[in-house]
Design a protein around this motif. Structure first.
Motif, PDB file in Angstrom:
ATOM      1  N   PHE A   1     -14.798  17.127  -7.298  1.00 47.64           N
ATOM      2  CA  PHE A   1     -13.710  16.161  -7.111  1.00 47.64           C
ATOM      3  C   PHE A   1     -13.121  15.706  -8.445  1.00 47.64           C
ATOM      4  N   GLY A   2     -13.892  15.851  -9.515  1.00 49.71           N
ATOM      5  CA  GLY A   2     -13.324  15.589 -10.841  1.00 49.71           C
ATOM      6  C   GLY A   2     -12.131  16.492 -11.113  1.00 49.71           C
ATOM      7  N   TRP A   3     -12.231  17.741 -10.676  1.00 51.78           N
ATOM      8  CA  TRP A   3     -11.102  18.674 -10.787  1.00 51.78           C
ATOM      9  C   TRP A   3     -10.029  18.350  -9.759  1.00 51.78           C
ATOM     10  N   HIS A   4     -10.453  17.969  -8.568  1.00 49.27           N
ATOM     11  CA  HIS A   4      -9.506  17.702  -7.468  1.00 49.27           C
ATOM     12  C   HIS A   4      -8.556  16.557  -7.835  1.00 49.27           C
TER      13      HIS A   4
ATOM     14  N   VAL B   1     -18.414   8.775   3.256  1.00 51.01           N
ATOM     15  CA  VAL B   1     -17.683   7.516   3.465  1.00 51.01           C
ATOM     16  C   VAL B   1     -17.548   6.757   2.144  1.00 51.01           C
ATOM     17  N   SER B   2     -18.577   6.818   1.314  1.00 52.00           N
ATOM     18  CA  SER B   2     -18.484   6.142   0.011  1.00 52.00           C
ATOM     19  C   SER B   2     -17.426   6.809  -0.873  1.00 52.00           C
ATOM     20  N   LEU B   3     -17.262   8.131  -0.735  1.00 52.62           N
ATOM     21  CA  LEU B   3     -16.182   8.818  -1.451  1.00 52.62           C
ATOM     22  C   LEU B   3     -14.826   8.268  -1.013  1.00 52.62           C
ATOM     23  N   ILE B   4     -14.660   8.126   0.302  1.00 54.65           N
ATOM     24  CA  ILE B   4     -13.403   7.584   0.839  1.00 54.65           C
ATOM     25  C   ILE B   4     -13.157   6.181   0.292  1.00 54.65           C
ATOM     26  N   GLU B   5     -14.196   5.351   0.274  1.00 56.02           N
ATOM     27  CA  GLU B   5     -14.072   3.986  -0.250  1.00 56.02           C
ATOM     28  C   GLU B   5     -13.645   4.006  -1.707  1.00 56.02           C
ATOM     29  N   ASN B   6     -14.259   4.896  -2.489  1.00 58.12           N
ATOM     30  CA  ASN B   6     -13.915   4.981  -3.919  1.00 58.12           C
ATOM     31  C   ASN B   6     -12.477   5.437  -4.119  1.00 58.12           C
ATOM     32  N   PHE B   7     -12.056   6.442  -3.343  1.00 54.15           N
ATOM     33  CA  PHE B   7     -10.675   6.914  -3.465  1.00 54.15           C
ATOM     34  C   PHE B   7      -9.693   5.825  -3.054  1.00 54.15           C
ATOM     35  N   LEU B   8     -10.012   5.088  -1.988  1.00 48.02           N
ATOM     36  CA  LEU B   8      -9.136   3.995  -1.549  1.00 48.02           C
ATOM     37  C   LEU B   8      -9.004   2.917  -2.621  1.00 48.02           C
ATOM     38  N   GLU B   9     -10.138   2.594  -3.239  1.00 51.72           N
ATOM     39  CA  GLU B   9     -10.112   1.575  -4.296  1.00 51.72           C
ATOM     40  C   GLU B   9      -9.236   2.027  -5.458  1.00 51.72           C
TER      41      GLU B   9
ATOM     42  N   ALA C   1      -7.157  13.989  -2.333  1.00 56.20           N
ATOM     43  CA  ALA C   1      -8.625  14.065  -2.338  1.00 56.20           C
ATOM     44  C   ALA C   1      -9.199  13.352  -1.117  1.00 56.20           C
ATOM     45  N   LEU C   2      -8.677  12.172  -0.823  1.00 57.60           N
ATOM     46  CA  LEU C   2      -9.131  11.438   0.360  1.00 57.60           C
ATOM     47  C   LEU C   2      -8.863  12.258   1.622  1.00 57.60           C
ATOM     48  N   ASN C   3      -7.700  12.889   1.657  1.00 56.88           N
ATOM     49  CA  ASN C   3      -7.328  13.728   2.792  1.00 56.88           C
ATOM     50  C   ASN C   3      -8.311  14.900   2.956  1.00 56.88           C
ATOM     51  N   THR C   4      -8.761  15.446   1.827  1.00 56.69           N
ATOM     52  CA  THR C   4      -9.737  16.542   1.873  1.00 56.69           C
ATOM     53  C   THR C   4     -11.032  16.079   2.531  1.00 56.69           C
ATOM     54  N   VAL C   5     -11.515  14.898   2.140  1.00 57.47           N
ATOM     55  CA  VAL C   5     -12.759  14.384   2.728  1.00 57.47           C
ATOM     56  C   VAL C   5     -12.574  14.166   4.228  1.00 57.47           C
ATOM     57  N   LEU C   6     -11.439  13.603   4.625  1.00 54.11           N
ATOM     58  CA  LEU C   6     -11.179  13.367   6.049  1.00 54.11           C
ATOM     59  C   LEU C   6     -11.134  14.681   6.831  1.00 54.11           C
TER      60      LEU C   6
ATOM     61  N   ILE D   1     -11.567   2.115   9.405  1.00 57.12           N
ATOM     62  CA  ILE D   1     -10.527   3.113   9.667  1.00 57.12           C
ATOM     63  C   ILE D   1      -9.140   2.474   9.597  1.00 57.12           C
ATOM     64  N   ILE D   2      -9.005   1.286  10.174  1.00 58.52           N
ATOM     65  CA  ILE D   2      -7.724   0.573  10.141  1.00 58.52           C
ATOM     66  C   ILE D   2      -7.353   0.207   8.708  1.00 58.52           C
ATOM     67  N   THR D   3      -8.347  -0.248   7.928  1.00 55.28           N
ATOM     68  CA  THR D   3      -8.114  -0.592   6.521  1.00 55.28           C
ATOM     69  C   THR D   3      -7.630   0.626   5.742  1.00 55.28           C
ATOM     70  N   CYS D   4      -8.269   1.774   5.985  1.00 53.96           N
ATOM     71  CA  CYS D   4      -7.854   3.024   5.323  1.00 53.96           C
ATOM     72  C   CYS D   4      -6.399   3.330   5.631  1.00 53.96           C
TER      73      CYS D   4
END
Length: 198
Positions: A83-86, A118-126, A150-155, A174-177
């Protein structure tokens, strides 16, 4: 391999691809797979050439598809590295799409490591929220775009696992995202019309 010219490194990976095609028909490398994965990840860590990176990543994904059990212990560290590259906004979109497609081939591991995903998603959202505060230039917009990709990839990797039926995922989250992404994209599109973000 690390001391070879970059085109030689890519050719080495091409020969590995042929070897793995034979491995599918007649498996003989199983006892070497953990070491092979370690070396492939180590090679990714030291390269700064995108073409070499893509060649190694393609082989890594093939190896993991053949021997998924050998990847469980290395999944998290490897995914952080990939994900560093992504999220490198200086990469052309074609490279980012290649990384995303490659990661989606490992979706089973994302689902198995749901809390980590899920923690990846949280980090990307932040990070998206932080960059979206200053959408006043192309660089911050580029950062937001690759983070959303990147977030889209995880989803996409999680598919139906990103659902309130799982204890790691709440309906509120999910609503917050969704709200965060809609607000960020709406704010960006007020001033810009970047194709990648659209």
């Amino acid at each position: 391999m690390n001391s070879s010219f970059e085109d030689i490194q890519i050719l080495l990976m091409s020969s590995f691809k042929e070897t793995l095609a034979m491995e599918i028909k007649k498996p003989i490398l199983e006892e070497h797979i953990e070491n092979l994965i370690n070396n492939l990840v180590a090679a990714i860590e030291v390269t700064d050439n995108a073409e070499v990176f893509k060649a190694i990543l393609e082989i890594l994904v093939l190896v993991v598809e053949l021997y998924p059990d050998e990847f469980y212990t290395q999944f998290r560290d490897t995914i952080d590295l990939l994900f560093g590259w992504h999220v490198d906004h200086t990469q052309p979109l074609s490279n980012i799409e290649f990384i995303s497609t490659s990661l989606q081939k490992l979706s089973h591991h994302f689902k198995y490591n749901l809390e980590f995903s899920v923690s990846l998603i949280e980090n990307f959202l932040e990070d998206i929220t932080n960059y979206s505060v200053e959408l006043n230039g192309s660089e911050s917009l580029d950062h937001v775009t690759v983070l959303i990709l990147a977030l889209n990839t995880v989803l996409k990797c999680l598919e139906a696992s990103f659902h309130p039926n799982n204890k790691s995922v709440s309906g509120e989250f999910i609503i917050t995202c969704l709200a965060s992404i809609i607000k960020t994209v709406t704010d960006a599109l007020d001033s810009y019309l970047p194709e990648n973000l659209v």
